[in-house]
Design an enzyme around this catalytic site. Structure first.
Site, PDB file in Angstrom:
ATOM      1  CG  MET A 161      -1.848   1.214   1.290  1.00 24.15           C
ATOM      2  SD  MET A 161      -2.932   0.805   3.235  1.00 24.15           S
ATOM      3  CE  MET A 161      -2.067   0.476   4.253  1.00 24.15           C
ATOM      4  NE  ARG A 294      -7.167   3.911  10.567  1.00 27.46           N
ATOM      5  CZ  ARG A 294      -7.848   5.118   8.823  1.00 27.46           C
ATOM      6  NH1 ARG A 294      -8.642   4.699   9.781  1.00 27.46           N
ATOM      7  NH2 ARG A 294      -7.044   6.033   9.188  1.00 27.46           N
ATOM      8  CE1 TYR A 432       1.708  -0.312  11.630  1.00 21.85           C
ATOM      9  CE2 TYR A 432       3.594  -0.773  10.552  1.00 21.85           C
ATOM     10  CZ  TYR A 432       2.713  -1.240  11.349  1.00 21.85           C
ATOM     11  OH  TYR A 432       3.634  -2.731  11.268  1.00 21.85           O
ATOM     12  CD  GLU A 433      -2.058   1.104   7.795  1.00 23.88           C
ATOM     13  OE1 GLU A 433      -2.648   1.715   7.392  1.00 23.88           O
ATOM     14  OE2 GLU A 433      -0.699  -0.043   6.917  1.00 23.88           O
ATOM     15  N   GLY A 434      -2.516   5.249  10.522  1.00 24.67           N
ATOM     16  CA  GLY A 434      -3.133   6.444  10.745  1.00 24.67           C
ATOM     17  C   GLY A 434      -2.638   6.134  13.248  1.00 24.67           C
TER      18      GLY A 434
END
Length: 573
Positions: A161, A294, A432-434
């Site tokens: 991604m 997430r 990471y991932e928000g």
């Protein structure tokens, strides 16, 4: 002590606490019976314990390297990955039409926990592929699905991604990567992306990148972003990896942890790509992958908490220091009250997060397997739990791993014991991932945009657990009820805030309060149905951890003004 997969804990929470048997009552997951669950978990446990766990330390000590344009993975990683792929674990949730196993995410969550506990760095690779598989299933054209999905599900090809750029981190809309049509249905993708987990490696035939880019004349911001599939090797007419695409790994990051996982700076120089979803629909398509990721990252936090707990407990049982304060103890430091406090905290918090992650996965599965209002209810529930699973799960992973170092004392600061690796590896999961701050803002922003309806439904569930426990465990029921009341009050304050920044100011303490209250709810449910050990764990959690909820809710209710009371000059003073 080597890693032991907590299969019995998973089975107990699935069957006795969360009601996973309802999956088998749906047409979509009719084969997900208790017998199937047990067989899948047993096989995955063998993979994690026997094949992946021995790779964890070597992966840390012998990082992935970039040599003459080729990324070399640590010793044994290629063999470990082949075992994952051969077992069908990459595509376990994939559509059977394209070679997936069609298992519910609930089971995949258990398997991913085991793989991540055993070797987090390697487990990131199939996790990224799983997210890409879901995105392509939902948004790619038929021809692309037919070409890529069978190979991704089989693990022959892997996925990544590509969101982040040097100037566009959390603000994805600031990206500069561009895509220009070639006139034949393909696009030329040009730009640089950073922090690309498993951006390249030597373990599979092809690496398939999902890349966010902007088409010519597209508007600024996130609304103008499109999504493209850009493979390392362009497939030939037979679907085999053909000519090399115009992309390369510029460098690999030197990281605090996860040394075995190559994190790449990727450069695309007119690389050939295919549009996924409609033009300027990139964020919608990417969020399909990100929501999957997430939950997956929350499971990574859970996994490292479990592994760090097992490691610390084994050390505590062996280490002798000082006179035992109890007459019937082990003679080890496990007898000391403060060591017990740390290990009980680690065990209770790990159990809380496991239940939250599994409940989130179960809700998302039931949403896919249901229709109409029932599907909407399950979807709202899963959406509410997702930021909690990610942020509370990874915060807990960091906290438990840090406690694991403390249990080891001075030896925890020495790399040879392995305690520090869990903390170094898990720390990035809160970023990471928000980032977890963004997850908290999502919880009090988007997830309360329904006026708090989904949250109230969850509080009603907690209320039922309180009532069920009043006859047998009144003190624990009272403790959970106190936390639920504080959480409900804070939610009303946040919902009534006129300025969204006032909500954001209290977002992080509110999310933690929610996670603790949910965790106490699950542990009390387990205690009602369980043995004295589960009652003891619930008592510790509710009496010693949940009192924090009241203070967190008080902090969450404070407006943003105090955060801005110091100007920049005063902050520097």
């Amino acid at each position: 002590m080597s890693y032991q997969a907590p299969v019995r804990e998973m089975q107990y929470y699935l069957s006795q606490v969360l009601g996973a048997s309802q999956l088998a009552d749906t047409e979509r997951f009719a084969e997900a019976t208790a017998e199937t669950r047990d067989a899948v978990l047993a096989e995955a446990a063998r993979l994690a314990q026997d094949i992946l766990a021995p790779l964890n330390r070597p992966g840390d000590q012998h990082p992935a390297v970039l040599e003459n344009g080729v990324v070399r993975t640590p010793p044994g990683f290629a063999e470990g990955y082949r075992a994952i792929a051969a077992g069908g674990w990459v595509g376990m949730s994939g559509d059977p039409e394209h070679g997936g196993m069609g298992l519910p995410m609930t089971l995949a969550t258990c398997v991913n926990e085991m793989m991540a506990s055993a070797c987090l760095a390697l487990s990131l690779n199939p996790l990224m592929s799983q997210g890409q598989i879901e995105a392509l299933e939902h948004h790619a054209e038929d021809a692309l699905r037919a070409l890529y999905l069978p190979r991704l599900n089989a693990g022959e090809w892997t996925g990544t991604m590509n969101l982040t750029e040097p100037q566009a981190g959390s603000d994805v809309g600031a990206l500069r990567t561009r895509a220009e049509p070639n006139g034949d249905g393909t696009y030329r993708v040009t730009g640089q992306k950073i922090y690309i987990s498993w951006g390249d490696h030597d373990m599979a035939e092809n690496v398939c990148h999902l890349v966010l880019a902007r088409l010519p004349e597209a508007p600024k911001g996130t609304k103008g972003i499109s999504l493209f599939l850009v493979p390392k090797y362009i497939p030939d007419e037979g679907g085999r990896p053909g000519v090399a695409n115009n992309l390369r790994v510029v460098s690999l990051e030197h990281k605090m942890g996860l040394h075995g996982s190559p994190t790449a700076v990727m450069e695309y120089d007119g690389a050939t790509g295919w549009l996924i979803g409609p033009p300027q629909g990139g964020m919608a398509a990417m969020f399909t992958m990100m929501n999957n990721a997430r939950l997956g990252v929350g499971v990574q936090g859970l996994a490292q908490a479990e592994a760090a707990y097992q490691h610390a407990l084994a050390f505590a049982l062996e280490r002798k220091q000082g006179r035992s304060p109890v007459s019937d103890g082990t003679g080890s430091i496990l007898d000391h009250a403060d060591v017990r406090r740390m290990l009980m905290t680690m065990k209770a918090m790990t159990a809380m997060v496991r239940a939250i992650c599994l409940d989130c996965a179960l809700s998302l599965d039931m949403a896919r397997a249901s229709e109409g209002e029932e599907a909407s209810m399950w979807h709202a529930r899963g959406a509410l739990l997702t930021p909690v699973a990610k942020a509370f799960g990874t915060d807990t992973g960091c906290r438990v791993a840090e406690l694991g170092v403390q249990v080891h004392g001075g030896m925890g600061y020495i790399e040879e014991t392995g305690a520090a690796q869990y903390y170094r590896d898990v720390r990035v999961t809160a970023i990471y991932e928000g980032t977890n701050g963004i997850q908290a803002m999502d919880l009090v922003g988007r997830k309360l945009a329904d006026g708090g309806e989904a949250l109230r439904a969850m509080l009603a569930e907690i209320g039922r657990t309180v009532r069920d426990a009043q006859a047998t465990h009144p003190d624990l029921a009272s403790g959970l009820a106190d936390a639920a009341r504080a959480l409900e009050w804070a939610s009303q304050v946040l919902l009534g805030a006129g300025d969204m920044n006032d909500r954001f100011a209290g977002a992080t303490p509110f999310l933690r309060a929610f996670g603790l209250t949910l965790g106490g709810h699950y542990l009390l449910k387990a205690a009602i149905a369980g043995d004295p050990a589960r009652v003891a764990l619930a008592r510790f959690a509710i009496r010693q951890l949940l009192p924090e909820v009241t203070a967190l809710c008080a902090a969450a209710s404070e407006p943003a003004a105090d955060l801005y009371a110091l100007d920049a000059d005063a902050m520097r003073a």
